[in-house]
Each structure stands twice: as structure tokens, then as C-alpha cells.
Design an enzyme around this catalytic site. Structure first.
Site, PDB file in Angstrom:
ATOM      1  N   ASN A   1       1.140  -8.496   3.247  1.00 14.28           N
ATOM      2  CA  ASN A   1       1.320  -7.056   3.396  1.00 14.28           C
ATOM      3  C   ASN A   1       0.008  -6.324   3.643  1.00 14.28           C
ATOM      4  OD1 ASN A   1       4.029  -6.492   3.379  1.00 14.28           O
ATOM      5  ND2 ASN A   1       4.101  -5.665   1.307  1.00 14.28           N
TER       6      ASN A   1
ATOM      7  N   THR B   1       5.135  -1.041   6.628  1.00 15.87           N
ATOM      8  CA  THR B   1       6.280  -0.344   6.040  1.00 15.87           C
ATOM      9  C   THR B   1       6.206  -0.320   4.512  1.00 15.87           C
ATOM     10  OG1 THR B   1       7.546  -2.411   6.213  1.00 15.87           O
ATOM     11  CG2 THR B   1       7.844  -0.783   7.965  1.00 15.87           C
TER      12      THR B   1
ATOM     13  N   SER C   1       1.112   1.422   3.023  1.00 12.57           N
ATOM     14  CA  SER C   1       0.540   2.180   4.136  1.00 12.57           C
ATOM     15  C   SER C   1       1.473   3.288   4.597  1.00 12.57           C
ATOM     16  CB  SER C   1       0.221   1.232   5.306  1.00 12.57           C
ATOM     17  OG  SER C   1      -0.266   1.948   6.418  1.00 12.57           O
ATOM     18  N   LEU C   2       2.762   2.989   4.690  1.00 13.40           N
ATOM     19  CA  LEU C   2       3.741   3.982   5.141  1.00 13.40           C
ATOM     20  C   LEU C   2       3.788   5.165   4.187  1.00 13.40           C
ATOM     21  CD1 LEU C   2       5.966   4.631   7.233  1.00 13.40           C
ATOM     22  CD2 LEU C   2       7.587   3.481   5.724  1.00 13.40           C
TER      23      LEU C   2
ATOM     24  N   ASP D   1      -9.705   8.106  -2.448  1.00 13.72           N
ATOM     25  CA  ASP D   1      -9.387   7.336  -3.651  1.00 13.72           C
ATOM     26  C   ASP D   1      -9.353   5.848  -3.350  1.00 13.72           C
ATOM     27  OD1 ASP D   1      -9.213   9.648  -5.084  1.00 13.72           O
ATOM     28  OD2 ASP D   1      -7.033   9.618  -5.326  1.00 13.72           O
TER      29      ASP D   1
ATOM     30  N   ASP E   1      11.074  -7.507  -2.488  1.00  9.89           N
ATOM     31  CA  ASP E   1       9.945  -7.793  -1.614  1.00  9.89           C
ATOM     32  C   ASP E   1       8.756  -8.380  -2.379  1.00  9.89           C
ATOM     33  OD1 ASP E   1      11.401  -6.904   0.502  1.00  9.89           O
ATOM     34  OD2 ASP E   1      10.279  -5.055   0.824  1.00  9.89           O
ATOM     35  N   GLY E   2       8.537  -7.896  -3.608  1.00 14.44           N
ATOM     36  CA  GLY E   2       7.431  -8.427  -4.410  1.00 14.44           C
ATOM     37  C   GLY E   2       7.601  -9.901  -4.705  1.00 14.44           C
TER      38      GLY E   2
END
Length: 293
Positions: free
Chosen positions: A147, A188, A191-192, A177, A74-75
Site C-alpha cells: 500500500n 485508495t 493517500s485517498l 505532519d 484489507d489489513g
């Protein structure tokens, strides 16, 4: 069909799958255009077919390609946003990484995926993008994220207070933080893992998710994607971090961050028969409970 290839350096365990991509393109007599840095890396490792050319930037990609294949996780696919930008060039990811929400094509399905691309057996999945504005134009001409955008304390600093506003109306002061603002695509991702909800790509929302909040009654907040969000930081440290997907900058605490929906979407390729809910079930192992069988 003009196909571009983008990738990162990899270890030799994925070499057979990378070679299979080029073998499949050669079978269909497709002379791909390869990202130059990736070409320099693979030319001594793979048998890259003759006739393949290279590209270095957004302008060259637009001029030479109709779609882009990302080889990696994904990156790696997120990196392609800086190249595709607002061109509308569709992107598909072949996953050589781990989870692979965005790069959804399994490495064992390379030939099937290439055949589907050649025969145009796919649809376009339009994904909204976040646009970031600030006093110092933090990320140059790449102030956007597929994202999420993250506001985070530096490793050696204390907790932050982040004052959040929607269309100039005060939302909350987050003692935490950090704070992340995710698109449905990014719901997904980070955040997930911070307790945020999963948002379907067509939902037209963003989610504000606190990172390790110091108030137990603070929860993720879903907001419409036509809103403008503004964030002001209060902290003991003079600096904090801002990330657009995988790109990070150190920022002075006096800088205000303004976020809104970008004027363009990103087109992700979804092969026929593949749906977002199928991806969720496969990647999150939904339905694996033995009572379903």
C-alpha cells in the site's frame, strides 16, 4: 490444488462465514494448509476438517501452497505480503472487515469464490510493491509495502520538514505532519483520505501525498515508479515514525529513507467478471445518484 489459509483473530459474528470456507474446501476435498497462529485460534471455534496441516513462515508456505486465501479485511491481506514476498504465490481476500478494496470477495459469496478458484476461473492482477532502504535496515527482511510507506511525526512532537528528492534532484521541502508514498494499490487507502488521486493499478506510478501540509499550495505529486525517492527529515523531535503498510518503527531524524520499486510484484487474484472499476463503483458508491436511475 494446494491452498493456504491466513487470518487474524476475529469476533464470533464472522464465525459462520469462516466455517463456510472450510466446509467449501471440504466439499471439494481440498486439504488446506493453515497459518499456525490462526489454526490455534480457530480450532476450538470451527470444525476444521481433518488432514489440514499448518505453516509458519515464507519458506513453508512456498513449499506447501499454490495460492493463499486471506480471511479478513484489507489489513489482513496486507499481512500476507510478509509471507508471500517474491514467491509469486497468488493471494485472494474474503472480506470480513469493512470497506475491502483488496479483500474484494464479499463474505456472502464464499462458496462461489471457492468454486471459481477450484475451476481456475480467475486472472492474476499484478500489483507493484515499494522497497525501502535505510541505514539501519528498519524492517529486517520485510522492507517492502504493497500500500504505502509513511513518514510521520510522533504523537507528542511538532510539525516536520521533510526534504524530498527524486533521482537525487530536489523536489520540495514539505512542512507537514508527515508524508506518505503510495503505490497505485495504496492510492485508495490512506493517500485517498489525505486528498490523493486514485491511480489505476497498471499506471506504473507512485504518488507522494502530504499529510496535513502547512502550505496550501502543496498538492499530491504523481511520479514514475522507475524513480528512486529519497527523504531527509528535519524536526524538533529527535525521533519520527516510519510505517511500511501496518508495520511501524521509531527512527532517529538523522536516518535517510530511500524508496524504489521492488523487483517483484504481488499477484492478486481477480475472479472472472470482476474488474477494478467495478470494485471502485461498488466500494465508493459511484453511480448511486438517483439521477442515474
Amino acid at each position: 490444488m494446494r491452498i493456504a489459509i491466513y487470518g487474524r483473530a476475529f469476533n464470533d459474528t464472522v464465525l459462520p462465514y469462516v466455517q463456510e470456507v472450510f466446509d467449501a474446501l471440504d466439499f471439494y476435498q481440498i486439504k488446506a494448509v493453515i497459518y499456525q497462529e490462526y489454526h490455534e485460534f480457530i480450532k476450538s471455534k470451527c470444525k476444521v476438517c481433518e488432514g489440514f496441516t499448518t505453516f509458519q513462515n515464507n519458506a513453508e508456505l512456498i513449499e506447501r501452497a499454490d495460492l493463499l486465501i486471506s480471511l479478513g479485511g484489507d489489513g489482513t491481506l496486507l499481512d500476507t505480503l510478509a509471507l508471500v514476498r517474491d514467491s509469486g504465490i497468488p493471494v485472494i481476500g474474503i472480506n470480513f472487515g469493512r470497506l475491502g478494496f483488496l479483500a474484494s470477495i464479499n463474505k456472502n459469496e464464499v462458496r462461489t469464490a471457492i468454486a471459481a478458484l477450484i475451476n481456475k476461473n480467475y486472472t492474476l492482477d499484478k500489483r507493484s510493491v515499494l522497497s525501502l532502504a535505510s541505514k539501519y535496515n528498519l524492517f529486517g527482511d520485510e522492507n517492502f509495502a504493497l500500500n504505502d510507506v509513511t513518514i510521520h511525526r510522533r504523537d507528542d512532537s511538532a510539525m516536520m520538514i521533510i526534504h524530498a528528492y527524486m533521482n537525487d534532484e530536489f523536489i520540495n521541502s514539505y512542512w507537514a505532519d508527515g508524508l506518505l508514498i503510495a503505490t497505485p494499490t495504496g492510492s485508495t487507502a490512506y493517500s485517498l483520505s489525505c486528498g490523493g488521486p486514485i491511480i489505476l493499478p497498471s499506471s506504473q506510478n507512485f504518488v507522494i501525498t502530504p499529510i496535513a501540509p502547512h502550505n496550501l499550495n502543496v498538492r499530491p505529486l504523481i511520479v514514475p515508479d522507475d524513480a528512486t525517492l529519497t527523504f531527509k527529515v528535519e524536526a524538533r523531535s529527535a525521533k519520527f515514525l516510519v510505517s511500511c503498510d501496518s508495520r511501524t518503527e521509531t527512527v532517529d531524524r538523522s536516518v535517510k529513507i530511500k524508496l524504489s520499486k521492488a523487483s517483484f510484484p504481488v499477484n492478486l487474484i481477480r475472479l472472472n467478471g470482476e474488474t477494478y472499476l467495478t470494485t471502485l463503483r461498488n466500494k465508493l458508491l459511484w453511480g448511486i445518484d438517483t439521477r442515474n436511475y
